[in-house]
Write a protein that holds these residues in place. Structure first.
Motif, PDB file in Angstrom:
ATOM      1  N   ASP A 143      39.682  39.148  45.015  1.00 17.74           N
ATOM      2  CA  ASP A 143      40.143  40.670  44.691  1.00 17.74           C
ATOM      3  C   ASP A 143      40.688  40.774  43.269  1.00 17.74           C
ATOM      4  N   PHE A 144      41.386  39.765  43.249  1.00 17.90           N
ATOM      5  CA  PHE A 144      42.297  39.927  41.631  1.00 17.90           C
ATOM      6  C   PHE A 144      41.322  39.891  40.701  1.00 17.90           C
ATOM      7  N   LEU A 145      40.365  38.940  40.862  1.00 21.91           N
ATOM      8  CA  LEU A 145      39.244  38.532  39.431  1.00 21.91           C
ATOM      9  C   LEU A 145      38.294  39.822  39.489  1.00 21.91           C
ATOM     10  N   GLY A 171      53.289  43.085  37.512  1.00 22.23           N
ATOM     11  CA  GLY A 171      53.119  42.526  36.449  1.00 22.23           C
ATOM     12  C   GLY A 171      52.163  40.865  36.768  1.00 22.23           C
ATOM     13  N   VAL A 172      51.157  40.732  35.917  1.00 21.13           N
ATOM     14  CA  VAL A 172      50.241  39.515  35.951  1.00 21.13           C
ATOM     15  C   VAL A 172      51.064  38.538  35.248  1.00 21.13           C
ATOM     16  N   MET A 173      51.547  38.965  34.055  1.00 21.47           N
ATOM     17  CA  MET A 173      52.464  38.295  33.054  1.00 21.47           C
ATOM     18  C   MET A 173      53.492  39.336  32.326  1.00 21.47           C
ATOM     19  N   MET A 174      54.513  38.808  32.052  1.00 18.93           N
ATOM     20  CA  MET A 174      55.552  39.753  31.517  1.00 18.93           C
ATOM     21  C   MET A 174      56.383  39.212  30.416  1.00 18.93           C
ATOM     22  N   VAL A 203      45.976  26.092  32.179  1.00 21.07           N
ATOM     23  CA  VAL A 203      45.302  26.741  33.178  1.00 21.07           C
ATOM     24  C   VAL A 203      45.883  28.256  33.625  1.00 21.07           C
ATOM     25  N   GLY A 204      45.133  29.189  33.085  1.00 19.73           N
ATOM     26  CA  GLY A 204      45.785  30.626  33.327  1.00 19.73           C
ATOM     27  C   GLY A 204      46.383  31.105  31.809  1.00 19.73           C
ATOM     28  N   PHE A 205      45.390  31.912  31.268  1.00 20.66           N
ATOM     29  CA  PHE A 205      46.075  32.309  29.778  1.00 20.66           C
ATOM     30  C   PHE A 205      47.245  33.477  29.906  1.00 20.66           C
ATOM     31  N   GLY A 206      46.698  34.403  30.697  1.00 20.71           N
ATOM     32  CA  GLY A 206      47.595  35.824  30.857  1.00 20.71           C
ATOM     33  C   GLY A 206      47.992  36.408  29.522  1.00 20.71           C
ATOM     34  N   LEU A 207      49.096  36.429  29.126  1.00 23.86           N
ATOM     35  CA  LEU A 207      49.653  36.907  27.640  1.00 23.86           C
ATOM     36  C   LEU A 207      49.284  35.903  26.532  1.00 23.86           C
ATOM     37  N   GLY A 208      48.983  34.728  27.086  1.00 24.25           N
ATOM     38  CA  GLY A 208      48.682  33.497  25.967  1.00 24.25           C
ATOM     39  C   GLY A 208      50.174  33.402  25.315  1.00 24.25           C
ATOM     40  N   ILE A 209      51.156  33.440  26.022  1.00 26.47           N
ATOM     41  CA  ILE A 209      52.470  32.962  25.377  1.00 26.47           C
ATOM     42  C   ILE A 209      52.648  31.596  25.113  1.00 26.47           C
ATOM     43  N   ILE A 210      52.245  30.977  26.250  1.00 27.57           N
ATOM     44  CA  ILE A 210      52.434  29.602  26.171  1.00 27.57           C
ATOM     45  C   ILE A 210      51.389  29.018  25.181  1.00 27.57           C
ATOM     46  N   ASP A 211      50.110  29.539  25.207  1.00 30.66           N
ATOM     47  CA  ASP A 211      49.295  28.843  24.234  1.00 30.66           C
ATOM     48  C   ASP A 211      49.651  29.104  22.861  1.00 30.66           C
ATOM     49  N   ILE A 227      41.728  27.058  30.490  1.00 33.23           N
ATOM     50  CA  ILE A 227      40.780  27.592  31.909  1.00 33.23           C
ATOM     51  C   ILE A 227      41.169  28.967  31.919  1.00 33.23           C
ATOM     52  N   GLU A 228      40.103  29.858  32.053  1.00 33.93           N
ATOM     53  CA  GLU A 228      40.782  31.334  32.242  1.00 33.93           C
ATOM     54  C   GLU A 228      39.356  32.183  32.998  1.00 33.93           C
ATOM     55  N   PRO A 229      39.781  32.721  34.285  1.00 35.94           N
ATOM     56  CA  PRO A 229      38.476  33.198  34.833  1.00 35.94           C
ATOM     57  C   PRO A 229      38.272  34.764  34.582  1.00 35.94           C
ATOM     58  N   HIS A 230      39.318  35.466  34.421  1.00 34.82           N
ATOM     59  CA  HIS A 230      39.508  36.788  34.515  1.00 34.82           C
ATOM     60  C   HIS A 230      38.762  37.649  33.253  1.00 34.82           C
ATOM     61  N   ARG A 254      37.299  29.332  37.278  1.00 40.69           N
ATOM     62  CA  ARG A 254      38.450  29.329  37.974  1.00 40.69           C
ATOM     63  C   ARG A 254      38.651  27.581  37.978  1.00 40.69           C
ATOM     64  N   TRP A 255      39.819  27.307  37.938  1.00 38.83           N
ATOM     65  CA  TRP A 255      40.096  25.764  37.752  1.00 38.83           C
ATOM     66  C   TRP A 255      39.304  25.100  38.855  1.00 38.83           C
ATOM     67  N   GLN A 256      39.493  25.822  40.252  1.00 36.54           N
ATOM     68  CA  GLN A 256      38.898  25.278  41.148  1.00 36.54           C
ATOM     69  C   GLN A 256      37.156  24.845  40.970  1.00 36.54           C
ATOM     70  N   ASP A 257      36.572  25.805  40.218  1.00 42.54           N
ATOM     71  CA  ASP A 257      35.317  25.287  39.944  1.00 42.54           C
ATOM     72  C   ASP A 257      34.701  24.686  38.811  1.00 42.54           C
ATOM     73  N   THR A 275      49.928  24.636  34.180  1.00 41.76           N
ATOM     74  CA  THR A 275      49.262  25.639  35.115  1.00 41.76           C
ATOM     75  C   THR A 275      50.335  26.731  35.503  1.00 41.76           C
ATOM     76  N   ASP A 276      49.614  27.928  35.398  1.00 42.12           N
ATOM     77  CA  ASP A 276      50.390  29.143  35.782  1.00 42.12           C
ATOM     78  C   ASP A 276      49.157  30.251  36.019  1.00 42.12           C
ATOM     79  N   THR A 277      48.955  30.178  37.336  1.00 42.40           N
ATOM     80  CA  THR A 277      48.098  31.280  37.930  1.00 42.40           C
ATOM     81  C   THR A 277      48.136  32.603  38.492  1.00 42.40           C
ATOM     82  N   SER A 279      47.730  35.195  41.797  1.00 45.83           N
ATOM     83  CA  SER A 279      47.182  35.673  43.214  1.00 45.83           C
ATOM     84  C   SER A 279      46.797  34.258  43.838  1.00 45.83           C
ATOM     85  N   GLU A 280      47.399  33.374  43.538  1.00 48.95           N
ATOM     86  CA  GLU A 280      47.161  31.914  44.437  1.00 48.95           C
ATOM     87  C   GLU A 280      48.300  31.590  44.836  1.00 48.95           C
ATOM     88  N   ASN A 281      48.528  30.783  46.163  1.00 49.09           N
ATOM     89  CA  ASN A 281      49.753  30.306  46.863  1.00 49.09           C
ATOM     90  C   ASN A 281      49.820  28.947  46.946  1.00 49.09           C
TER      91      ASN A 281
HETATM   92  C1  LIG Z   1      50.749  34.578  35.041  1.00 49.41           C
HETATM   93  S1  LIG Z   1      49.232  34.594  33.909  1.00 49.41           S
HETATM   94  C2  LIG Z   1      49.490  33.178  33.028  1.00 49.41           C
HETATM   95  C3  LIG Z   1      50.465  33.352  31.804  1.00 49.41           C
HETATM   96  C4  LIG Z   1      50.554  32.366  30.964  1.00 49.41           C
HETATM   97  N1  LIG Z   1      51.232  31.263  31.170  1.00 49.41           N
HETATM   98  C5  LIG Z   1      51.121  32.855  29.529  1.00 49.41           C
HETATM   99  O1  LIG Z   1      52.083  32.221  28.873  1.00 49.41           O
HETATM  100  O2  LIG Z   1      51.105  33.808  29.210  1.00 49.41           O
HETATM  101  C6  LIG Z   1      48.113  33.904  35.111  1.00 49.41           C
HETATM  102  C7  LIG Z   1      46.755  33.808  34.433  1.00 49.41           C
HETATM  103  O3  LIG Z   1      45.955  32.959  35.370  1.00 49.41           O
HETATM  104  C8  LIG Z   1      44.869  33.499  35.673  1.00 49.41           C
HETATM  105  N2  LIG Z   1      44.111  32.789  36.788  1.00 49.41           N
HETATM  106  C9  LIG Z   1      44.235  33.209  38.066  1.00 49.41           C
HETATM  107  N3  LIG Z   1      43.420  32.523  38.862  1.00 49.41           N
HETATM  108  C10 LIG Z   1      43.037  31.468  38.307  1.00 49.41           C
HETATM  109  C11 LIG Z   1      42.247  30.158  38.652  1.00 49.41           C
HETATM  110  N4  LIG Z   1      42.053  30.043  39.924  1.00 49.41           N
HETATM  111  N5  LIG Z   1      42.020  29.287  37.870  1.00 49.41           N
HETATM  112  C12 LIG Z   1      42.351  29.632  36.368  1.00 49.41           C
HETATM  113  N6  LIG Z   1      43.082  30.630  35.984  1.00 49.41           N
HETATM  114  C13 LIG Z   1      43.422  31.596  36.836  1.00 49.41           C
HETATM  115  C14 LIG Z   1      44.801  34.907  35.298  1.00 49.41           C
HETATM  116  O4  LIG Z   1      43.637  35.383  35.154  1.00 49.41           O
HETATM  117  C15 LIG Z   1      45.839  35.134  34.628  1.00 49.41           C
HETATM  118  O5  LIG Z   1      45.271  35.101  33.144  1.00 49.41           O
END
Ligand SMILES: C[S@@+](CC[C@H](N)C(=O)[O-])C[C@H]1O[C@@H](n2cnc3c(N)ncnc32)[C@H](O)[C@@H]1O
Length: 374
Positions: A143-145, A171-174, A203-211, A227-230, A254-257, A275-277, A279-281
């Protein structure tokens, strides 16, 4: 005597058990009540106090141990959202806190093991796998994607990436996470024995802060894979020229794929993995851990992840800190934890209008590396 139906009897015995523990009943008296059928999982109607909460209030370690042994629910929260562990913490009672925390670790490890074997008899509501009961876009990757994301700034200039779920912004990323990302990059970089030509996987770009922080290092990465799927995040990355940056490779999916694909593995080992994704547990994170031995370049490499597991309650956070450490040890990684103070100067402003997903004053920053042979 009036006949009492079994559910009413359970309620009556449960109330009696909680009340008697609160009045300092002896272990023998509590045992007799439990043997007579008083449910150890019961929570009082008035305040949601369980027998374990009550035992923590009267600071009886022997009752806490007995109740845990009898199946008391370690993570039950009362109507004030406190667990028995929180009550022990408020009394500074390390022994009781540790007993409850260790019960949590044992239970979660066992449930994790059983659920990885697909045991359908498991009731997911009884464990803490994060957001197990959340079937919104914040709790379901699928659903998130397919949901719309919104990049914006709040009044104080904080960068935000929001998803709207049932009329509520999450907030997905703040931007308030900036200090965490900064400390993460510093602790990784400072601990690297070799800093030239580093190969980074995020893994997971969000706001790209860490990148952005990786790119701003004194010696920027020779290879920086993201790696970024959204689709909305990928559009934001394109608008900000991430696909064109030297050394950066954006892998869409997605990293899984991706992580088991031959062309991905052909990129070779990474010196830094983060890694910082969303909607994952914890189960997903644990699965990611298992790929690390194949992805890290060797004992000089470093791994970290955004540790927001159970971060609305100190006991849950502690349990997940320990569980992740144990799971990393299982695959040959040691973890050093350091604390980052995340108390904002103006607390209410940190959340804008978002649901609060990290309410603790301290972030525990993991820095993991492969064991070296003695
Ligand atoms: C919390 S943000 C990352 C924030 C990032 N660390 C930063 O510094 O801005 C989470 C990111 O993970 C991505 N994401 C969610 N599920 C993912 C997956 N299975 N594989 C890779 N990225 C995923 C989301 O689309 C979102 O862009």
């Amino acid at each position: 005597m009036e006949d009492i139906e079994p559910p009413e009897l359970a309620t009556q015995l449960g109330e009696q058990l909680v009340a008697e523990i609160l009045q300092n009943a002896s272990l023998d008296a509590v045992k007799s009540l439990v043997e007579a059928g008083a449910p150890v999982w019961y929570q009082s109607g008035a305040e949601g106090t369980s027998p374990l909460h009550a035992a923590a209030y009267v600071r009886s370690l022997e009752l806490v141990k007995y109740l845990i042994d009898k199946g008391a629910v370690w993570n039950a929260v009362d109507f004030m959202q406190n667990t028995a562990g929180d009550i022990a913490l408020s009394f500074n009672d390390a022994e009781i806190y540790t007993a409850v925390r260790d019960a949590g670790i044992r239970t979660e490890l066992l449930l994790g093991l059983l659920s990885s074997r697909d045991d359908s008899s498991l009731d997911p509501s009884t464990n803490l796998i994060l957001r197990a009961s959340d079937d919104t876009a914040a709790g379901s990757s699928e659903d998130f994607l397919s949901s719309k994301l919104r990049y914006t700034k709040d009044e104080s200039g904080q960068d935000l990436c929001f998803i709207e779920v049932d009329g509520e912004d999450i907030g997905v990323m703040m931007g308030w996470e900036m200090p965490i990302m900064k400390e993460t990059v510093h602790s990784i970089y400072d601990s690297l024995p070799e800093r030239d030509n580093i190969r980074v996987l995020n893994v997971g770009f969000g706001l790209g802060i860490i990148d952005r922080l990786f790119q701003a290092l004194p010696t920027p990465p020779a290879l920086h894979v993201i790696i970024e799927p959204h689709p909305d995040v990928l559009r934001y990355m394109k608008d900000n020229d991430w696909h064109q940056k030297p050394g950066v490779r954006v892998l869409e999916g997605r990293w899984q794929d991706l992580v088991e694909k031959e062309d991905f593995l052909a990129l070779g080992g990474f010196d830094v993995i983060y890694t910082d994704t969303f909607s994952e547990n914890y189960r997903d994170l644990h699965q990611f851990f298992e790929h690390l031995p194949d992805l890290l370049s060797g004992s000089n490499a470093r791994f970290s992840f955004f540790h927001g597991l159970g971060a609305t309650n100190p006991l849950f956070y502690d349990v997940y800190t320990r569980i992740s450490e144990l799971h990393l040890a299982e695959i040959g990684l040691d973890v050093q934890w350091s604390d980052v103070d995340v108390r904002p100067p103006k607390y209410e402003e940190r959340w804008a209008r978002s649901r609060e997903y990290f309410t603790l004053p301290t972030y525990r920053l993991p820095l993991a590396y492969l064991h070296t042979l003695p």
